[in-house]
Design a protein around this motif. Structure first.
Motif, PDB file in Angstrom:
ATOM      1  N   THR A 257       5.185  -0.182   1.644  1.00  0.00           N
ATOM      2  CA  THR A 257       5.326   1.279   1.875  1.00  0.00           C
ATOM      3  C   THR A 257       6.585   1.578   2.959  1.00  0.00           C
ATOM      4  OG1 THR A 257       3.918   1.092   3.909  1.00  0.00           O
ATOM      5  CG2 THR A 257       2.636   1.657   1.933  1.00  0.00           C
ATOM      6  N   ASP A 259       7.843   4.538   5.983  1.00  0.00           N
ATOM      7  CA  ASP A 259       7.614   5.507   6.824  1.00  0.00           C
ATOM      8  C   ASP A 259       8.539   6.381   6.791  1.00  0.00           C
ATOM      9  OD1 ASP A 259       9.815   4.496   8.613  1.00  0.00           O
ATOM     10  OD2 ASP A 259       8.587   3.499   9.839  1.00  0.00           O
ATOM     11  N   ARG A 278       6.429  -5.301   9.367  1.00  0.00           N
ATOM     12  CA  ARG A 278       7.037  -3.987   9.262  1.00  0.00           C
ATOM     13  C   ARG A 278       8.346  -3.991   9.833  1.00  0.00           C
ATOM     14  NH1 ARG A 278       8.494   0.127  12.844  1.00  0.00           N
ATOM     15  NH2 ARG A 278       8.065   2.239  12.024  1.00  0.00           N
TER      16      ARG A 278
END
Length: 461
Positions: A257, A259, A278
């Motif tokens: 994903t 952000d 991340r």
């Protein structure tokens, strides 16, 4: 560097000792080619270049603490003289490599070499003493200099390997002798000197052909998402491990994903474990770089949770590679001007759009060099992509068929386009036209010189 007497250095490089060098005079510091980087105990390698002669800087090197000079002619002071200084550096690096026993990891690819190398170094240096290529010192000079920075405490040696022509990587592999070799991707970079995209694939494949056999501890790490790289599995005697986004890859990313700032998150799967990551580096393309680094670290024995933690804290280390600079007036300058090819340009533009959100986007793009007969097509595609992604302003820098094709395609796609002849003109234009909160991408091949544009924009508000 391990301590070496001038006599040992002379024997290694087939040279002779000159000057006021007493018996046993020992180099204890680094080997450098820039007199401004000399520290106490260093060996200064005086390279004869196109623009300057390193021998002219010998007095400055001695004054800064150099023990001796490695040159192709005697200078006023202790020195080792060899026929060719670059070849001498290679021979000296081979001597040091023979005396040490680190885990050596070599990596190459058309895109992402330096970022991957920086990520891998940030994983491994948490585990044990690590030496990695500085900046993009990945050629016949830079690689020996990297090896010469290693000492007896060095556990991991990470060697970025670049190529401008066939045979370059073979040479570097034979000097560095990696046990682990990794190929990131094959793209249209240096196609002029490598004989097209198939020639690029063949040249990049040199990384895995000379690796040790699987029975001797050799590992070839290949990107399964790139079919030309995956095919190299048939060309190596080493054990093959694939990494990528596919289910069949041994090291892979799942549930990727992004952000609002363009930072990717994913679950890292290694051979036996998994852990969340991340990234702090923006751009979905960084997932591939992170996976490559994770694969090498996993093969080197680092557990998945420690790999993930290191990746999640890693920051950019090399200038000019998506280096983000925030100005006081709210303008964000993205300096990605070290190099450019179609793949990296596409990734940079997409990341610009993701990072900007509803802010105005300004793409300052120069020529992508070495595209051979595909120059017009590749630049047209970048101009069209700028329009398809909704780039607000394109500043095309330079003259020639590449920039002209990019300008025409971008205008046809509805982008507001400014064509300027050089970087100085781009700086003048942008200083007058940038608005607070703009997000500006500066991207081109290094020979275009747009790093000066990024520097100037960062300095002005």
């Amino acid at each position: 560097m391990i301590p070496l007497t001038l006599e040992e250095i002379a024997r290694a490089v087939d040279g002779t000792v000159h000057g006021s060098a007493g018996p046993g005079l020992t180099v204890t510091g680094p080997v450098v080619i820039d007199s401004r980087e000399v520290t106490a105990g260093a060996l200064f390698a005086a390279i004869l270049g196109e623009r300057s002669d390193g021998h002219d800087f010998a007095p400055a090197a001695y004054s800064a603490g150099a023990v001796a000079v490695l040159g192709s002619r005697p200078v006023e002071g202790p020195c080792v003289v060899a026929d060719d200084v670059v070849i001498a550096l290679t021979k000296l690096a081979a001597l040091v490599r023979d005396r040490l026993s680190p885990v050596v990891i070599g990596l190459t690819g058309s895109v992402g070499k330096t970022t991957t190398k920086d990520l891998l170094a940030q994983i491994l240096e948490r585990e044990a003493p690590t030496v990695a290529t500085s900046r993009s010192f990945n050629n016949e000079i830079g690689l020996p200099l990297t090896i010469l920075r290693a000492d007896r405490q060095t556990r991991y040696l990470v060697l970025e390997m670049g190529a401008a022509k066939p045979g370059d990587i073979t040479h570097l592999v034979r000097v560095g002798r990696p046990q682990i070799g990794m190929v990131l991707n094959v793209g249209p970079a240096h196609v002029l000197t490598m004989g097209g995209i198939d020639g690029v694939a063949k040249t990049k494949g040199e990384m895995v052909r000379d690796l040790p056999a699987a029975t001797g501890g050799g590992f070839a790490l290949l990107n399964s998402d790139d079919e030309r790289v995956a095919a190299m599995a048939r060309q190596t005697p080493a054990a093959v491990t694939f990494y990528g986004t596919g289910q069949d890859a041994a090291v892979r990313a799942r549930d990727v994903t992004l952000d609002a700032a363009g930072h990717a998150s994913f679950t890292l799967h290694t051979l036996t474990e998994q852990a969340p990551v991340r990234l702090r580096l923006p751009g979905e393309h960084q997932v591939a770089n992170a996976l490559a680094a994770a694969c090498a670290a996993s093969i080197a024995g680092v557990p998945a949770d420690r790999i993930a933690a290191a990746l999640s804290s890693a920051l950019p280390r090399s200038p000019g590679r998506f280096e983000i600079k925030e100005r006081a007036d709210g303008v964000t300058v993205i300096d990605d001007a070290y190099n450019a090819n179609p793949a990296s340009a596409r990734a940079a533009i997409r990341t610009l759009v993701t990072m900007a959100g509803d802010r105005r986007t300004v793409a300052v793009l120069g020529e992508m060099m070495h595209q051979a007969e595909g120059t017009i097509h590749h630049h047209e595609a970048i101009g069209a992509l700028a329009g398809a992604l909704g780039i607000n302003v394109l500043v095309a820098v330079g003259k020639g068929e590449g920039p002209d094709a990019m300008v025409a395609a971008a205008r046809e796609a509805g982008v507001s386009v400014y064509a300027v002849p050089d970087g100085d003109a781009a700086i003048d234009l942008l200083r007058e036209s940038l608005r607070p909160a703009d997000v500006v991408l500066v991207k081109a091949s290094s020979m275009v010189g747009l790093s000066a544009v990024a520097t100037a924009l960062d300095a002005s508000a």
